[in-house]
Design a protein around this motif. Sequence first.
Motif, PDB file in Angstrom:
ATOM      1  N   GLU A  26       0.911  -1.322  -0.101  1.00  0.00           N
ATOM      2  CA  GLU A  26       0.017   0.163  -0.056  1.00  0.00           C
ATOM      3  C   GLU A  26       0.779   1.338  -0.023  1.00  0.00           C
ATOM      4  O   GLU A  26       0.371   2.462  -0.133  1.00  0.00           O
ATOM      5  CB  GLU A  26      -1.082   0.229   1.507  1.00  0.00           C
ATOM      6  N   ARG A  27       2.107   1.042   0.135  1.00  0.00           N
ATOM      7  CA  ARG A  27       2.772   2.239   0.498  1.00  0.00           C
ATOM      8  C   ARG A  27       3.076   3.029  -0.720  1.00  0.00           C
ATOM      9  O   ARG A  27       3.383   2.367  -1.646  1.00  0.00           O
ATOM     10  CB  ARG A  27       4.376   1.903   1.198  1.00  0.00           C
ATOM     11  N   ARG A  28       3.084   4.369  -0.594  1.00  0.00           N
ATOM     12  CA  ARG A  28       3.373   5.274  -1.863  1.00  0.00           C
ATOM     13  C   ARG A  28       4.759   5.710  -1.675  1.00  0.00           C
ATOM     14  O   ARG A  28       5.192   5.802  -0.694  1.00  0.00           O
ATOM     15  CB  ARG A  28       2.312   6.332  -2.087  1.00  0.00           C
ATOM     16  N   ILE A  29       5.173   6.207  -3.022  1.00  0.00           N
ATOM     17  CA  ILE A  29       6.657   6.594  -3.210  1.00  0.00           C
ATOM     18  C   ILE A  29       6.836   8.144  -2.699  1.00  0.00           C
ATOM     19  O   ILE A  29       7.809   8.320  -1.847  1.00  0.00           O
ATOM     20  CB  ILE A  29       7.054   6.282  -4.270  1.00  0.00           C
ATOM     21  N   GLY A  30       5.771   8.940  -2.914  1.00  0.00           N
ATOM     22  CA  GLY A  30       6.001  10.405  -2.876  1.00  0.00           C
ATOM     23  C   GLY A  30       6.090  10.787  -1.168  1.00  0.00           C
ATOM     24  O   GLY A  30       5.729  10.203  -0.403  1.00  0.00           O
ATOM     25  N   GLY A  31       6.871  12.022  -1.113  1.00  0.00           N
ATOM     26  CA  GLY A  31       6.883  12.586   0.185  1.00  0.00           C
ATOM     27  C   GLY A  31       7.935  12.329   1.124  1.00  0.00           C
ATOM     28  O   GLY A  31       8.036  12.681   2.228  1.00  0.00           O
ATOM     29  N   LEU A  32       8.427  11.230   0.878  1.00  0.00           N
ATOM     30  CA  LEU A  32       9.457  10.416   1.813  1.00  0.00           C
ATOM     31  C   LEU A  32      10.494  11.193   1.983  1.00  0.00           C
ATOM     32  O   LEU A  32      10.958  11.432   3.293  1.00  0.00           O
ATOM     33  CB  LEU A  32       9.754   9.077   1.315  1.00  0.00           C
ATOM     34  N   GLY A  33      11.084  11.945   1.258  1.00  0.00           N
ATOM     35  CA  GLY A  33      12.439  12.822   1.405  1.00  0.00           C
ATOM     36  C   GLY A  33      12.238  13.895   2.273  1.00  0.00           C
ATOM     37  O   GLY A  33      12.906  14.140   3.071  1.00  0.00           O
ATOM     38  N   ILE A  34      11.064  14.702   1.878  1.00  0.00           N
ATOM     39  CA  ILE A  34      10.819  15.765   2.786  1.00  0.00           C
ATOM     40  C   ILE A  34      10.576  15.207   4.325  1.00  0.00           C
ATOM     41  O   ILE A  34      10.974  15.976   5.354  1.00  0.00           O
ATOM     42  CB  ILE A  34       9.591  16.589   2.478  1.00  0.00           C
ATOM     43  N   PHE A  35       9.863  14.334   4.211  1.00  0.00           N
ATOM     44  CA  PHE A  35       9.509  13.675   5.665  1.00  0.00           C
ATOM     45  C   PHE A  35      10.707  13.215   6.526  1.00  0.00           C
ATOM     46  O   PHE A  35      10.868  13.647   7.590  1.00  0.00           O
ATOM     47  CB  PHE A  35       8.731  12.426   5.307  1.00  0.00           C
TER      48      PHE A  35
END
Lengths: 98, 135
Positions: free
Chosen positions: B100-109
């Motif tokens: 279910e995990r999506r790729i986006g937003g991880l970096g800024i997180f």
Amino acid sequence: MTIEIKRNAEETIIELTGRLDTTTSPELDKTLNEDISDTKNLILNIKGIEYISSAGLRVLLGAQKKMQKVGTMKLTNVREEVMDVFEMTGFSEILTIE
Amino acid sequence: MKKQTFPAKIDVLSDVLGFLEYMLELYGCPAKIQTAICVAAEEIFVNIARYAYGDSEGNVTLGICFDEESHSIIIRITDKGIPFDPLKNPDPDIALSAQERRIGGLGIFIVKKTMDKINYTYENGENILTMVKKI
């Protein structure tokens, strides 16, 4: 980053050394999708990885999704710095780490 | 503040990290914190390289200094691209399963999680992102 592949009948072991960042992660992605695309049991020995950014996480997530369907994937010898990143992003819950 | 300007291109990432590592080494920054700062800087730099200038070319300036009073490293990353506040990015749902995990937003997180303070401003046509990390 260096990628070393060791294969036997049971499993494929990939040893990684260096940085898993935006510029090096595509190499690992390519290895996983092309060179060893037929493997059922994958072990990523990341003892030599001291640095991982979101680009590296993306490749690991992609590999995990794929391997879950056909077999197993586990990570071994995870360093503290890398484990910190896995924990803060919830990856420690979705990856098999030994 | 010690500054260096780079083309906003992903293939100079190792130069960007090399500059930061050199400076962090001079400040006597512990290895683990060096890594955290470099990862955070990579995430911001890569975002700028990918999105800030659209199809045209531009630069990114990295500034770094050590604030003795707060015993912190201060990193300032500026570009003249499209105004964009990365801190407004929604955080990813980190409780989802792998499928279910999506790729986006991880970096800024990751940046938000590892740095002690982050601030974004847009001034005189520049995106200015400042990150502070205690050492």
